[in-house]
Write a protein that holds these residues in place. Structure first.
Motif, PDB file in Angstrom:
ATOM      1  N   ALA A 568       0.839  -1.182  -0.054  1.00 39.38           N
ATOM      2  CA  ALA A 568      -0.145  -0.126   0.103  1.00 39.38           C
ATOM      3  C   ALA A 568       0.912   1.212  -0.186  1.00 39.38           C
ATOM      4  N   TRP A 569       2.163   1.073   0.624  1.00 39.21           N
ATOM      5  CA  TRP A 569       2.870   2.539   0.809  1.00 39.21           C
ATOM      6  C   TRP A 569       3.708   2.723  -0.553  1.00 39.21           C
ATOM      7  N   GLY A 570       4.055   1.441  -1.223  1.00 41.68           N
ATOM      8  CA  GLY A 570       4.635   1.767  -2.492  1.00 41.68           C
ATOM      9  C   GLY A 570       3.637   2.540  -3.522  1.00 41.68           C
ATOM     10  N   LEU A 571       2.346   1.897  -3.460  1.00 42.73           N
ATOM     11  CA  LEU A 571       1.472   2.439  -4.511  1.00 42.73           C
ATOM     12  C   LEU A 571       1.121   3.881  -4.120  1.00 42.73           C
ATOM     13  N   ALA A 572       0.946   4.092  -2.884  1.00 36.61           N
ATOM     14  CA  ALA A 572       0.513   5.460  -2.422  1.00 36.61           C
ATOM     15  C   ALA A 572       1.694   6.447  -2.922  1.00 36.61           C
ATOM     16  N   THR A 573       3.110   5.982  -2.667  1.00 37.47           N
ATOM     17  CA  THR A 573       4.186   6.770  -3.055  1.00 37.47           C
ATOM     18  C   THR A 573       4.115   6.903  -4.692  1.00 37.47           C
ATOM     19  N   PHE A 574       3.781   6.076  -5.559  1.00 37.52           N
ATOM     20  CA  PHE A 574       3.637   6.372  -7.048  1.00 37.52           C
ATOM     21  C   PHE A 574       2.597   7.394  -7.134  1.00 37.52           C
ATOM     22  N   PHE A 575       1.242   7.293  -6.573  1.00 38.06           N
ATOM     23  CA  PHE A 575       0.226   8.316  -6.683  1.00 38.06           C
ATOM     24  C   PHE A 575       0.686   9.478  -6.297  1.00 38.06           C
ATOM     25  N   LEU A 576       1.594   9.787  -5.214  1.00 39.32           N
ATOM     26  CA  LEU A 576       2.125  11.198  -4.758  1.00 39.32           C
ATOM     27  C   LEU A 576       2.866  11.613  -6.139  1.00 39.32           C
ATOM     28  N   GLY A 577       3.833  10.774  -6.538  1.00 33.82           N
ATOM     29  CA  GLY A 577       4.719  11.315  -7.443  1.00 33.82           C
ATOM     30  C   GLY A 577       3.855  11.695  -8.726  1.00 33.82           C
ATOM     31  N   LEU A 578       2.900  10.741  -9.144  1.00 40.03           N
ATOM     32  CA  LEU A 578       2.057  11.281 -10.389  1.00 40.03           C
ATOM     33  C   LEU A 578       1.294  12.723 -10.013  1.00 40.03           C
ATOM     34  N   ALA A 579       1.118  12.838  -8.805  1.00 38.25           N
ATOM     35  CA  ALA A 579       0.358  14.189  -8.510  1.00 38.25           C
ATOM     36  C   ALA A 579       1.319  15.325  -8.372  1.00 38.25           C
TER      37      ALA A 579
END
Length: 581
Positions: A568-579
């Motif tokens: 979950a942390w890895g996916l959230a990290t990607f989303f933050l970078g995407l934003a």
């Protein structure tokens, strides 16, 4: 258990057994590289829905020996007791069976099979193939409480689904009708097995720690991959059959009352797990039929007794009951479909004389290439902005690898961060070699194989299924600019697709905990930054959450209270970078 075999090399054993099917049935051909047995093209029969099944080897004659007219169009084999890869299945769907009328994929409910076949199904959908998937879970040996979200295992009752669906497809019915009746059959099946011994897999060492049963002891509910059953006891045959029938039919047993077998027509299948003599199987069948009549007033309208789905040379048998119901398709019923002719070696139907004399030698070849499968969608994004956002998100995942690895070392096996980093680096390299075109379906479809080939394990399979499903969902959004509203609608549809292949939901401590909030907030607000923030908060909230799925379930200690879920942390990290955060 006996560890003696005529062929001790498991690879040689599987390959030779598959080749033998082309010798005993002129209808079928073999793609040896991908372990796919399929119907030879070139017959005069009209086009029909193709049916594909498969799974680990060791269950013969399921599934490869059930390929032929009136039953399967193709079967994909894994190694012994292991599911085939998603690429094997994709090749089977894309190049080894006729796709003109659609494809139905039928698979037993085991995690590896559901994920591999599911990934292939989503990839086929993304390529424009009309394909549906039916998962069969008929075993009652493991009850609701123990089965949990995973549900019932698929065992011998699966062959009845295959036979009925195969006959309906051969009758020229549509994919929707064939899939509907297949699901209806699966929903009305109950099965349970029992064995006097576990089996030895060729090629495995015998270390003296094998879980052997004592003399006179029987294990009820043993799975077809050597899984433990629900109980062990010293029982004679009448007592054993009585207990098995109770698990199948006792409606007061709320843990196992999956189907109320109350139809005027019931089909009985007594299946040999591989090591029971024909003489003894006859005695077992007689006992089952006698008790069904005497104790339950059930007189089956069809009784099938033989070897349909084995556990290698398992010294046991299983009992399956099919509650025959109306198919509501204005055509043949289940019994008529079971009685319909088929020409396969794994079902009681002879190969016709005309087939032998035809000497058909036609084979299928790879008709399409990967990069030719995806057609332009007309759904576009700004290339510069999309490239920047995607690159930023991937680089943020790479930078977070040490942190994610530390989390996974506490609650898992330590490979989550490395896997995410490997996938992110591979995508970045791919983007350097093949920059985005602006057509989001084409661009995303080109990334999917990179994920499939560079991210392994369960998380890799989940990401691959998700991205394949997202390609399919985006294609259905029409043309024009891919706005946040368009993305949200496609992502919502993709979440629904993913939910068919994994029971993971928010609260189970998996990457889904970050995925769902991101999609929900994006749908509500159209703001990717707010969506990414929601994903990060949800990932943080997994700290202290006990895992319901994944490897963390098996890891003891209090680590789950100290760190968030690494996926979950890895996916959230990607989303933050995407934003851009």
């Amino acid at each position: 258990m006996s560890s003696k075999h005529f062929v001790n090399d498991p690879t040689q054993l599987v390959n030779a057994a598959l080749r033998s099917l082309t010798l005993t049935n002129p209808n079928v051909a073999l793609d040896a590289e991908n372990k796919i047995v399929y119907r030879r093209p070139g017959s005069d029969a009209p086009a029909q829905v193709s049916i594909v099944s498969g799974g680990g080897s060791g269950h013969e004659p399921s599934f490869a020996a059930m390929v032929g007219p009136g039953l399967l169009s193709g079967a994909v084999a894994g190694t012994i007791f292991a599911s085939p890869s998603a690429e094997q299945v994709r090749t089977g769907i894309a190049t080894r069976v006729d796709q003109e009328k659609g494809v139905l994929v039928v698979v037993m409910n085991y995690t590896g099979d559901v994920l591999s076949f599911g990934m292939a199904v989503e990839k086929a959908k993304a390529a424009g193939t009309d394909v549906q998937m039916v998962v069969v879970g008929d075993d009652v040996g493991v009850g609701r409480a123990k089965g949990g979200k995973v549900g019932r295992r698929g065992i011998a009752g699966t062959v009845l689904v295959l036979k009925i669906a195969g006959a309906l497809a051969a009758a020229g019915r549509s994919l929707d009708e064939v899939a509907k009746v297949a699901r209806l059959t699966a929903d009305n099946l109950v099965s349970v097995g029992a064995s006097l011994e576990h089996v030895h897999v060729p090629g495995r060492a015998v270390d003296g720690q094998e879980d052997s049963l004592k003399a006179g002891e029987v294990e009820i509910g043993m799975g077809i991959h050597n899984e433990v059953g629900s109980s062990r006891a010293q029982l004679d045959l009448p007592e054993l059959v009585g207990r098995m029938l109770a698990q199948l039919l006792d409606q007061s047993d709320k843990d196992r009352a999956f189907v109320n077998v109350n139809s005027n027509e019931v089909v009985l299948l007594v299946n040999n797990l591989g090591g029971v003599s024909a003489l003894e199987l006859g005695a077992i069948t007689d006992e089952v039929v006698t008790q069904l009549s005497k104790s339950y007033n059930i007189k089956p309208v069809r009784i099938l007794s033989g070897t349909y789905m084995t556990s290698l040379n398992g010294l046991g048998f299983s009992i399956t009951l099919l509650n025959v119901v109306n198919t509501d398709i204005g055509g043949p019923g289940m019994i008529e479909l079971l009685d319909a002719p088929s020409e396969v070696t794994g079902w009681a139907a002879p190969i016709q004389k005309t087939t032998w004399e035809a000497k058909n030698t036609a084979v299928r070849t790879d008709a399409v290439k990967e990069n030719q499968e995806i057609k332009p969608s007309g759904l576009t994004v700004d290339v510069s902005g999309a490239s920047t956002a995607l690159t930023t998100g991937l680089k943020k995942v790479i930078a977070a690898e040490p942190e994610i690895t530390r989390y996974d070392t506490v609650v898992g096996d330590g490979d989550c961060g490395i896997g995410l980093k490997r996938g992110a680096e591979a995508i970045l390299k791919h983007l350097e070699q093949k920059p985005l075109t602006g057509d989001i379906v084409i661009d995303l479809a080109s990334i999917v194989p990179v994920v499939e080939n560079n991210m392994d394990g369960t998380s890799g399979a989940l990401y691959a299924i998700f991205l394949n499903a997202l390609v399919h969902a985006l294609r259905g959004q029409g043309s024009g600019q891919a706005t946040p509203k368009v993305w949200a609608a496609a992502l919502k549809q993709t979440n629904d697709a993913l939910s068919r292949y994994t029971p993971a939901r928010p609260g189970d401590r998996t990457l889904v905990d970050a995925l769902y909030p991101f999609v929900d907030v994006l749908e509500q607000t159209g703001d990717i930054k707010k969506a990414a923030d929601a994903a990060q908060k949800a990932a943080e909230d997994t700290k202290g959450m006990q895992a319901s799925l994944g490897r963390s379930v098996y890891v003891g200690g209090s680590g789950y209270e100290e760190v968030p879920d690494p996926g979950a942390w890895g996916l959230a990290t990607f989303f933050l970078g995407l934003a851009g955060q």
